[in-house]
Design an enzyme around this catalytic site. Structure first.
Site, PDB file in Angstrom:
ATOM      1  N   HIS A 361       3.276  17.947  37.142  1.00  0.00           N
ATOM      2  CA  HIS A 361       2.915  18.686  35.770  1.00  0.00           C
ATOM      3  C   HIS A 361       1.366  18.559  35.085  1.00  0.00           C
ATOM      4  CE1 HIS A 361       7.141  19.518  35.365  1.00  0.00           C
ATOM      5  NE2 HIS A 361       6.606  20.832  34.897  1.00  0.00           N
ATOM      6  N   ARG A 468       4.685  27.079  27.976  1.00  0.00           N
ATOM      7  CA  ARG A 468       5.368  25.624  28.155  1.00  0.00           C
ATOM      8  C   ARG A 468       5.545  25.014  26.763  1.00  0.00           C
ATOM      9  NH1 ARG A 468       2.716  25.701  33.520  1.00  0.00           N
ATOM     10  NH2 ARG A 468       4.363  25.389  34.907  1.00  0.00           N
ATOM     11  N   ARG A 504       9.539  29.162  26.523  1.00  0.00           N
ATOM     12  CA  ARG A 504      10.547  28.710  27.406  1.00  0.00           C
ATOM     13  C   ARG A 504      11.079  27.680  26.270  1.00  0.00           C
ATOM     14  NH1 ARG A 504       8.968  25.587  32.805  1.00  0.00           N
ATOM     15  NH2 ARG A 504       7.839  24.393  31.456  1.00  0.00           N
ATOM     16  N   ASN A 629       8.183  25.906  41.532  1.00  0.00           N
ATOM     17  CA  ASN A 629       7.564  24.574  41.392  1.00  0.00           C
ATOM     18  C   ASN A 629       8.924  23.484  41.530  1.00  0.00           C
ATOM     19  OD1 ASN A 629       5.315  25.573  40.667  1.00  0.00           O
ATOM     20  ND2 ASN A 629       5.197  25.027  38.646  1.00  0.00           N
ATOM     21  N   ARG A 640       8.146  16.283  43.234  1.00  0.00           N
ATOM     22  CA  ARG A 640       6.982  16.744  43.319  1.00  0.00           C
ATOM     23  C   ARG A 640       5.868  15.926  42.674  1.00  0.00           C
ATOM     24  NH1 ARG A 640       8.162  21.031  38.380  1.00  0.00           N
ATOM     25  NH2 ARG A 640       6.002  21.411  37.970  1.00  0.00           N
ATOM     26  N   CYS A 677       7.161  32.544  37.914  1.00  0.00           N
ATOM     27  CA  CYS A 677       6.243  31.637  36.989  1.00  0.00           C
ATOM     28  C   CYS A 677       5.701  30.494  37.521  1.00  0.00           C
ATOM     29  CB  CYS A 677       6.576  31.501  35.636  1.00  0.00           C
ATOM     30  SG  CYS A 677       8.316  30.452  35.563  1.00  0.00           S
TER      31      CYS A 677
HETATM   32  C1  PEP Z   1       8.484  25.588  37.785  1.00  0.00           C
HETATM   33  O1  PEP Z   1       9.126  24.828  38.026  1.00  0.00           O
HETATM   34  O2  PEP Z   1       8.339  26.431  38.687  1.00  0.00           O
HETATM   35  C2  PEP Z   1       8.125  26.044  36.465  1.00  0.00           C
HETATM   36  C3  PEP Z   1       7.340  27.226  36.259  1.00  0.00           C
HETATM   37  O3  PEP Z   1       8.273  24.973  35.515  1.00  0.00           O
HETATM   38  P1  PEP Z   1       7.349  23.671  35.439  1.00  0.00           P
HETATM   39  O4  PEP Z   1       6.175  23.438  36.491  1.00  0.00           O
HETATM   40  O5  PEP Z   1       7.062  23.460  34.076  1.00  0.00           O
HETATM   41  O6  PEP Z   1       8.543  22.660  35.515  1.00  0.00           O
HETATM   42 MG    MG Z   2      10.470  23.949  36.267  1.00  0.00          MG
END
Ligand code: PEP
Ligand code: MG
Length: 758
Positions: A361, A468, A504, A629, A640, A677
């Site tokens: 993030h 977000r 969100r 993501n 991640r 997204c």
């Molecule tokens: C995702 O998981 O692709 C997303 C858009 O949300 P975040 O990156 O904030 O978890």
């Molecule tokens: Mg996400």
């Protein structure tokens, strides 16, 4: 054995500078295994010779600048074979290379072990005895263990030495990151130490010593209280003499003991309280570690613990004084979104995180702010980067420390060129997004911070695809009230009036935590996250949904998305609560249907279980939005944030594309829009493929908009299915990337191939 090992590592860690590190190593080892001679040789990487850097037991005046030439001596043999060697009579070995006049002629038994760090031999550790009594198996095992632990410290000390040296180097020290977000940042390092590790504290100066002393006194007094509380809790279970120890600790933390010394340093050297604390604690640890009495030696650990306690109080938000450099490069072991949010946006020019990857993030936030970030820099001694001049090259994933003048000049020029290119891109791109055969593709933006929205491109996009809400929550000191949230959401809904804005619901957990709502979990990405938290805390969820709905009064462009949905019942429960909140507000304020429009509700598809129930989900939702993501993270079972496995994190992979196809098919069958997204939406290489898969709207960080637009303007929608078919014929993401790079090149878009995307 373990306690000897620990105390040696302690002492070595407390040493200051490279030479002292080596001196402590040889003296500590000689004492621990009762040997007459102990030496450290380092390998010269240029010519493979070895030079003696520290010795105990030799004639010191004769051994300065001793060099063992490449291929000579037992030292070279050990270094080359990368394994320990021992003999009862070292000098009888055919490779023996005597250091003249050193006193080595009186030594007989020999044991040498290589010092290996990340598969590379840094040098050799040698012990020798004046007798022929061969070193035991235990001695050998001990030295091997010690050498493995020292290797990291030595590698680190060497790098620090290079970075800390006063002279401007001819060659800049450089580190390679495992991933990055694009751009060039030139500025000064600002290190945020995480937790309470004294050794990772940067040396920092202050302009306000009196304030630092005030903070120190507060922290010392809080630490004394901790000790008193601890003693009273343990008073029933501890003997009198053990309890006396707590009184001694409290005494140490008094103004007349450690406090006075620390304050003196703050005044004399203008150190910050934390830096002065580290110095005084280090000195004391060193003093105690050097004592012969094992009981007193162990007290070093207690002093270190007291130091950590004071530090933890000093680091509490209200006690820390922050004076960010004008051009800040934020550095930490693991940079978090909260750390980024703390730096004034205009001062932040680069980010360096030892851990993490380009899908963390922190990296996503960096990308959305247009700030270059380097993620995954193992072996970089970050604490010495404090206040150092740095260049972050997010295109090639390099960090340059104390760059030489010529290099700095080149990068400044590159930065000017980059700025010009971005401006050109903004100005020359047409403000709508239509393919060559006239199909209009809606592009939306992802945002979360106000700074994201201060961009002229904002007026040219088709709405917000992901707001977000965690980021504003992170900037607050407590949960924001309903009215505070309403104002924030109203601002966004108003600036995009007539266009959809997807807000969100709070998606904390994983790597996003709030300072006032800490979540400690073994496995946070598989734990309490997103909708799981908000369903468990209706008071948080309801306040947020009410604030969103109140913000929507008279506007009607509110869309709500629900993150981390893994089961249908989570959707049903959420929808039921949202409906109830809507009815309550409507009755309470007597709103008409026209002025109080029911928001569209979308589901973030980011957990594999949701992909397999996508039709049932699509029937319940007004739109779907693919969180690629997290979907990648959970599909490949790859954290991640974990640098070690980041090579497995591939969004443009056949498995991911087939999942997206499944989701898009379901959305299209149920006649609802399918957004994407995640970061892949902003990757120019993926644009045509995503559209061909059936995704209806792409939502990305604002800086990617001109690039993705350029791609769309160069293709016909009628070409897309052919490109998709070819893409899906490959079995690996490597082949897919290779093919799509060529596709972009053929349309004159080679400059849009971004190595930061996966
Ligand atoms: C995702 O998981 O692709 C997303 C858009 O949300 P975040 O990156 O904030 O978890
Ligand atoms: Mg996400």
């Amino acid at each position: 054995m373990l306690s000897i090992l620990r105390s040696i590592i302690h002492a070595v860690n407390a040493a200051e500078g490279l030479q002292q590190t080596f001196d402590v190593i040889v003296s500590e080892i000689s004492r621990a295994i009762k040997t007459d001679i102990c030496s450290v040789y380092l390998r010269n990487k240029d010519d493979n010779s070895h030079f003696l850097v520290a010795n105990f037991g030799f004639n010191p005046t004769k051994t300065i600048k001793t060099i063992v030439p490449a291929g000579k001596g037992i030292i070279s043999l050990i270094s080359q074979k990368e394994e320990p060697l021992k003999f009862a009579e070292g000098s009888s070995h055919q490779a023996f290379f005597e250091i003249p006049n050193s006193g080595e002629d009186q030594a007989h038994a020999f044991l040498g072990v290589p010092i290996i760090h990340r598969r590379e031999c840094l040098g050799v550790l040698v012990v020798q005895r004046k007798s022929q009594e061969i070193f035991s198996e235990q001695d050998e095992a001990f030295l091997v263990t010690l050498s493995a632990q020292l290797a990291g410290i030595i590698a680190n000390a060497e790098l620090r030495n290079l970075i800390e040296s006063k002279n401007r180097p001819k060659i800049s020290t450089q580190f390679k990151a495992s991933s990055s977000t694009s751009g060039i940042g030139i500025g000064k390092g600002w290190v945020v130490s995480v937790g309470t590790s004294l050794s990772s504290l940067p040396k920092r100066l202050t302009k306000h010593p009196e304030l630092e002393i005030k903070q120190l006194r507060k922290a010392m007094s809080r630490s004394r209280k901790d000790i008193r509380d601890l003693a009273s809790t343990l008073s029933k279970s501890l003997a009198k003499n053990e309890l006396a120890l707590f009184a001694a600790y409290e005494q140490l933390l008094s103004h007349n003991s450690l406090g006075k010394k620390i304050e003196r340093l703050i005044k004399a050297e203008k150190f910050t309280a934390a830096t002065a604390l580290r110095k005084v604690i280090d000195e004391n640890v060193k003093r105690f570690t050097a004592m012969d009495d094992p009981y007193l030696r162990e007290r070093a650990t207690d002093i270190l613990d007291l130091g950590r306690r004071v530090l933890s109080h000093l680091q509490q938000k209200n006690l820390a004084l922050k004076n960010f450099p004008k051009r800040t490069i934020l550095i930490s072991d693991q940079v978090t979104s909260a750390m980024i949010a703390e730096v004034p946006p205009k001062q932040l020019v680069g980010i360096i995180s030892l851990k993490g990857s380009s899908s963390s993030h922190a990296a996503i936030l960096a990308r959305s702010l247009g700030i270059p970030a380097l993620m995954g820099l193992r072996d970089c001694p970050i604490e010495v980067l404090e206040s150092k001049s740095l260049i972050v090259d997010g295109y090639k994933s390099f960090l340059f420390v104390k760059p030489a003048r010529a290099l700095l000049g080149q990068y400044k020029q590159l930065q000017v060129d980059e700025q010009k290119m971005l401006e050109d891109l903004h100005h020359t791109s047409i403000k709508t997004t239509t393919t060559l055969d006239g199909v209009n593709i809606p592009l939306m933006i992802n945002c979360g911070l106000q700074a994201d929205l201060e961009n002229e491109l904002e007026a040219t996009v088709d709405g917000v695809g992901l707001f977000r809400t965690e980021y504003p929550f992170m900037q607050s000191e407590r949960f924001p009230s309903e009215e505070e949230q309403r104002k924030l959401y109203r601002g966004i809904l108003e600036s995009f009036q007539g266009k959809p804005v997807v807000i969100r619901s709070l998606d904390i957990g994983g790597d996003k935590s709030l300072p006032y709502f800490p979540i400690e979990e073994e496995n946070p990405f598989l734990g309490w996250r997103g909708i799981r938290i908000t369903l468990d805390h209706p008071e948080i969820f309801h306040t947020q949904i009410r604030a969103m709905m109140m913000a929507n009064v008279g506007l009607g462009n509110l869309h709500i998305s629900l993150p981390m949905i893994s089961t249908l019942s989570e959707i049903d429960k959420s929808l039921q609560q949202i409906e109830q909140i809507y009815s309550e507000i409507k009755v309470q304020h007597n709103y008409s249907d026209d002025e109080f429009i029911y928001p569209k509700i979308g589901i973030v598809i980011e957990v594999p279980s949701a992909v397999y129930q996508i039709r049932a989900i699509a029937r319940r939702a007004d739109f779907l939005t693919i969180g690629s993501n997290d979907l990648t993270q959970y599909m490949f079972a790859v954290d991640r944030n974990n640098t070690r496995v980041s090579y497995l994190y591939k969004t443009l992979h056949p498995a991911m594309l087939l999942a997206i196809l499944e989701i898009a098919d379901a959305g299209n069958a149920e006649k609802i829009p399918v957004h994407i997204c995640g970061e892949i939406a902003g990757d120019p290489m993926a644009t045509i493929v995503l559209l061909a898969l059936g995704v209806t709207t792409l939502s990305m960080n604002i800086h990617s908009i001109p690039k993705v637009r350029r791609v769309i303007q160069k293709f016909k929608m009628s070409d897309a299915s052919h490109i998709l078919a070819k893409t899906l014929s490959y079995e690996t993401s490597f082949e897919i990337r290779q093919y799509l790079t060529k596709v972009l090149q053929d349309r004159g878009l080679a400059d849009l191939v971004d190595p930061g995307h996966h």
